[in-house]
Design a protein around this motif. Structure first.
Motif, PDB file in Angstrom:
ATOM      1  N   PRO A  39     -40.606 -39.246  12.582  1.00 19.82           N
ATOM      2  CA  PRO A  39     -39.592 -40.123  13.194  1.00 19.82           C
ATOM      3  C   PRO A  39     -40.143 -40.772  14.466  1.00 19.82           C
ATOM      4  O   PRO A  39     -40.966 -40.187  15.176  1.00 19.82           O
ATOM      5  CB  PRO A  39     -38.440 -39.172  13.530  1.00 19.82           C
ATOM      6  N   LEU A  40     -39.669 -41.968  14.752  1.00 17.54           N
ATOM      7  CA  LEU A  40     -40.136 -42.695  15.939  1.00 17.54           C
ATOM      8  C   LEU A  40     -39.939 -41.878  17.207  1.00 17.54           C
ATOM      9  O   LEU A  40     -40.843 -41.805  18.046  1.00 17.54           O
ATOM     10  CB  LEU A  40     -39.410 -44.043  16.063  1.00 17.54           C
ATOM     11  N   SER A  41     -38.792 -41.220  17.349  1.00 11.55           N
ATOM     12  CA  SER A  41     -38.532 -40.448  18.570  1.00 11.55           C
ATOM     13  C   SER A  41     -39.529 -39.305  18.730  1.00 11.55           C
ATOM     14  O   SER A  41     -39.990 -39.031  19.838  1.00 11.55           O
ATOM     15  CB  SER A  41     -37.102 -39.904  18.576  1.00 11.55           C
ATOM     16  N   HIS A  42     -39.913 -38.661  17.632  1.00 10.96           N
ATOM     17  CA  HIS A  42     -40.901 -37.573  17.703  1.00 10.96           C
ATOM     18  C   HIS A  42     -42.276 -38.133  18.064  1.00 10.96           C
ATOM     19  O   HIS A  42     -43.008 -37.531  18.856  1.00 10.96           O
ATOM     20  CB  HIS A  42     -40.983 -36.812  16.397  1.00 10.96           C
ATOM     21  N   PHE A  43     -42.620 -39.266  17.459  1.00  7.89           N
ATOM     22  CA  PHE A  43     -43.918 -39.851  17.785  1.00  7.89           C
ATOM     23  C   PHE A  43     -43.982 -40.240  19.262  1.00  7.89           C
ATOM     24  O   PHE A  43     -44.985 -40.007  19.922  1.00  7.89           O
ATOM     25  CB  PHE A  43     -44.242 -41.072  16.922  1.00  7.89           C
ATOM     26  N   MET A  44     -42.904 -40.826  19.782  1.00  7.00           N
ATOM     27  CA  MET A  44     -42.905 -41.237  21.184  1.00  7.00           C
ATOM     28  C   MET A  44     -43.037 -40.036  22.116  1.00  7.00           C
ATOM     29  O   MET A  44     -43.672 -40.137  23.172  1.00  7.00           O
ATOM     30  CB  MET A  44     -41.662 -42.059  21.508  1.00  7.00           C
ATOM     31  N   MET A  45     -42.483 -38.885  21.707  1.00  9.06           N
ATOM     32  CA  MET A  45     -42.674 -37.668  22.507  1.00  9.06           C
ATOM     33  C   MET A  45     -44.146 -37.262  22.497  1.00  9.06           C
ATOM     34  O   MET A  45     -44.704 -36.900  23.537  1.00  9.06           O
ATOM     35  CB  MET A  45     -41.792 -36.532  21.984  1.00  9.06           C
ATOM     36  N   HIS A  46     -44.793 -37.338  21.319  1.00 12.35           N
ATOM     37  CA  HIS A  46     -46.233 -37.043  21.239  1.00 12.35           C
ATOM     38  C   HIS A  46     -47.027 -38.024  22.101  1.00 12.35           C
ATOM     39  O   HIS A  46     -47.944 -37.623  22.822  1.00 12.35           O
ATOM     40  CB  HIS A  46     -46.736 -37.137  19.794  1.00 12.35           C
ATOM     41  N   LEU A  47     -46.670 -39.296  22.010  1.00 14.10           N
ATOM     42  CA  LEU A  47     -47.382 -40.331  22.768  1.00 14.10           C
ATOM     43  C   LEU A  47     -47.274 -40.067  24.271  1.00 14.10           C
ATOM     44  O   LEU A  47     -48.292 -40.048  24.979  1.00 14.10           O
ATOM     45  CB  LEU A  47     -46.810 -41.711  22.418  1.00 14.10           C
TER      46      LEU A  47
END
Length: 176
Positions: A39-47
Protein backbone atom coordinates in the motif's frame (compact mmCIF):
# COMPACT_ATOMS: atom_id res chain seq x y z
CA UNK A 1 27.18 -9.85 6.50
CA UNK A 2 29.46 -7.42 8.19
CA UNK A 3 28.85 -3.71 7.97
CA UNK A 4 32.19 -3.33 6.21
CA UNK A 5 30.98 -5.64 3.43
CA UNK A 6 27.87 -3.55 2.88
CA UNK A 7 29.83 -0.29 2.89
CA UNK A 8 32.21 -1.66 0.25
CA UNK A 9 29.36 -2.19 -2.23
CA UNK A 10 29.31 1.42 -3.42
CA UNK A 11 25.59 2.09 -3.38
CA UNK A 12 24.20 4.93 -5.45
CA UNK A 13 22.72 7.63 -3.18
CA UNK A 14 18.96 8.06 -3.16
CA UNK A 15 17.54 11.12 -4.89
CA UNK A 16 16.46 14.05 -2.66
CA UNK A 17 13.44 13.11 -0.56
CA UNK A 18 11.10 15.74 -2.01
CA UNK A 19 11.80 14.44 -5.52
CA UNK A 20 11.32 10.81 -4.47
CA UNK A 21 8.03 11.66 -2.75
CA UNK A 22 6.74 13.51 -5.81
CA UNK A 23 7.80 10.69 -8.13
CA UNK A 24 6.03 8.07 -6.02
CA UNK A 25 2.89 10.17 -5.55
CA UNK A 26 2.67 10.64 -9.32
CA UNK A 27 3.57 7.11 -10.39
CA UNK A 28 2.37 4.74 -7.66
CA UNK A 29 -0.91 3.84 -9.39
CA UNK A 30 1.01 2.98 -12.58
CA UNK A 31 3.67 1.02 -10.70
CA UNK A 32 1.10 -1.06 -8.85
CA UNK A 33 -1.33 -1.47 -11.73
CA UNK A 34 -2.26 -5.14 -11.57
CA UNK A 35 0.40 -5.92 -8.94
CA UNK A 36 -0.34 -4.30 -5.58
CA UNK A 37 2.92 -5.16 -3.80
CA UNK A 38 2.53 -2.67 -0.99
CA UNK A 39 0.00 0.00 0.00
CA UNK A 40 1.11 3.57 -0.68
CA UNK A 41 0.94 4.49 3.01
CA UNK A 42 3.23 1.58 3.95
CA UNK A 43 5.69 2.45 1.22
CA UNK A 44 5.79 6.09 2.33
CA UNK A 45 6.60 4.93 5.87
CA UNK A 46 9.50 2.87 4.46
CA UNK A 47 10.62 5.84 2.36
CA UNK A 48 10.60 8.26 5.28
CA UNK A 49 12.32 5.76 7.59
CA UNK A 50 15.04 5.09 5.01
CA UNK A 51 15.78 8.78 4.51
CA UNK A 52 15.81 9.32 8.27
CA UNK A 53 18.34 6.49 8.66
CA UNK A 54 20.43 7.12 5.54
CA UNK A 55 20.11 8.07 1.90
CA UNK A 56 23.47 6.47 1.15
CA UNK A 57 23.17 2.85 2.34
CA UNK A 58 20.79 0.33 3.97
CA UNK A 59 21.53 1.63 7.48
CA UNK A 60 20.98 -1.78 9.04
CA UNK A 61 17.71 -2.57 7.24
CA UNK A 62 18.41 -4.22 3.87
CA UNK A 63 14.74 -5.16 3.27
CA UNK A 64 13.60 -1.55 3.61
CA UNK A 65 16.50 -0.36 1.42
CA UNK A 66 15.60 -2.89 -1.28
CA UNK A 67 11.88 -1.98 -1.23
CA UNK A 68 12.60 1.75 -1.46
CA UNK A 69 15.11 1.35 -4.29
CA UNK A 70 13.07 -1.07 -6.38
CA UNK A 71 9.87 1.00 -6.11
CA UNK A 72 11.80 4.17 -7.05
CA UNK A 73 13.32 2.31 -10.03
CA UNK A 74 9.84 1.17 -11.11
CA UNK A 75 8.56 4.74 -10.65
CA UNK A 76 11.28 6.24 -12.83
CA UNK A 77 10.70 3.62 -15.49
CA UNK A 78 6.93 4.21 -15.45
CA UNK A 79 7.41 7.95 -16.04
CA UNK A 80 10.08 7.60 -18.74
CA UNK A 81 8.86 8.72 -22.15
CA UNK A 82 9.03 6.08 -24.87
CA UNK A 83 12.33 6.42 -26.69
CA UNK A 84 14.07 8.00 -23.68
CA UNK A 85 14.84 4.75 -21.87
CA UNK A 86 18.50 4.71 -22.89
CA UNK A 87 19.07 8.24 -21.58
CA UNK A 88 17.74 7.30 -18.12
CA UNK A 89 19.06 3.73 -18.03
CA UNK A 90 21.98 4.49 -15.70
CA UNK A 91 19.68 6.16 -13.15
CA UNK A 92 16.99 3.50 -13.22
CA UNK A 93 19.54 0.71 -13.24
CA UNK A 94 21.40 2.33 -10.31
CA UNK A 95 18.33 2.00 -8.10
CA UNK A 96 17.75 -1.57 -9.31
CA UNK A 97 21.39 -2.40 -8.54
CA UNK A 98 21.04 -0.84 -5.07
CA UNK A 99 18.20 -3.28 -4.40
CA UNK A 100 20.02 -6.31 -5.78
CA UNK A 101 23.23 -5.55 -3.88
CA UNK A 102 21.48 -6.49 -0.61
CA UNK A 103 20.11 -9.84 -1.88
CA UNK A 104 22.65 -11.78 0.25
CA UNK A 105 21.30 -10.10 3.41
CA UNK A 106 17.71 -10.67 2.31
CA UNK A 107 18.41 -14.36 1.88
CA UNK A 108 20.36 -14.76 5.13
CA UNK A 109 18.21 -12.61 7.43
CA UNK A 110 15.01 -13.77 9.01
CA UNK A 111 12.44 -13.17 6.28
CA UNK A 112 9.86 -10.43 6.59
CA UNK A 113 7.11 -9.02 4.44
CA UNK A 114 9.40 -6.23 3.19
CA UNK A 115 11.96 -8.74 1.88
CA UNK A 116 9.22 -10.63 0.03
CA UNK A 117 7.94 -7.36 -1.41
CA UNK A 118 11.48 -6.47 -2.47
CA UNK A 119 11.97 -9.81 -4.27
CA UNK A 120 8.65 -9.46 -6.05
CA UNK A 121 9.49 -5.87 -7.03
CA UNK A 122 12.83 -7.05 -8.41
CA UNK A 123 11.01 -9.72 -10.42
CA UNK A 124 8.59 -7.12 -11.80
CA UNK A 125 11.46 -4.85 -12.75
CA UNK A 126 13.51 -7.64 -14.30
CA UNK A 127 10.49 -9.09 -16.12
CA UNK A 128 10.36 -6.07 -18.41
CA UNK A 129 14.11 -6.08 -19.05
CA UNK A 130 15.96 -8.16 -21.58
CA UNK A 131 17.81 -9.95 -18.75
CA UNK A 132 15.56 -12.99 -18.35
CA UNK A 133 18.03 -14.60 -15.93
CA UNK A 134 17.47 -11.70 -13.48
CA UNK A 135 13.72 -12.23 -13.71
CA UNK A 136 14.05 -15.97 -13.09
CA UNK A 137 16.40 -15.39 -10.13
CA UNK A 138 14.09 -12.80 -8.55
CA UNK A 139 11.00 -14.93 -9.02
CA UNK A 140 12.79 -18.00 -7.62
CA UNK A 141 13.96 -16.08 -4.55
CA UNK A 142 10.46 -14.73 -4.03
CA UNK A 143 8.85 -18.15 -4.37
CA UNK A 144 11.32 -19.74 -1.97
CA UNK A 145 10.65 -17.02 0.58
CA UNK A 146 6.90 -17.76 0.56
CA UNK A 147 7.39 -20.82 2.72
CA UNK A 148 9.17 -18.86 5.44
CA UNK A 149 7.56 -17.14 8.41
CA UNK A 150 7.15 -13.43 7.66
CA UNK A 151 8.28 -11.34 10.59
CA UNK A 152 10.30 -8.17 10.85
CA UNK A 153 12.31 -6.51 13.55
CA UNK A 154 9.23 -4.48 14.45
CA UNK A 155 5.92 -6.26 14.74
CA UNK A 156 4.96 -9.74 13.71
CA UNK A 157 2.15 -10.99 11.58
CA UNK A 158 -0.23 -13.29 13.37
CA UNK A 159 -0.78 -16.78 11.85
CA UNK A 160 -4.17 -15.88 10.34
CA UNK A 161 -2.82 -12.68 8.81
CA UNK A 162 0.22 -14.58 7.54
CA UNK A 163 -1.96 -17.20 5.86
CA UNK A 164 -4.18 -14.57 4.23
CA UNK A 165 -1.13 -12.65 2.99
CA UNK A 166 0.48 -15.77 1.55
CA UNK A 167 -2.73 -16.77 -0.23
CA UNK A 168 -3.02 -13.28 -1.69
CA UNK A 169 0.62 -13.27 -2.77
CA UNK A 170 0.33 -16.73 -4.35
CA UNK A 171 -2.78 -15.65 -6.24
CA UNK A 172 -0.96 -12.56 -7.56
CA UNK A 173 2.13 -14.57 -8.43
CA UNK A 174 0.00 -16.81 -10.66
CA UNK A 175 -0.75 -13.79 -12.85
CA UNK A 176 2.90 -13.39 -13.83
Amino acid sequence: MAAEGIAARNFKPLMPLHIARRLIENSFAEIMQGHQLIPLSHFMMHLDAQYTASSLDPAGNPARWAVVNIIVALGIRSKTAPGSEAALFDITNGFYQNATKVVPELILQRPCLASIQAFLGMALFARDNVDISAFIMSRSLFESSLGLRPHCARGRLNPLSRRANLLTVRTRLGSY
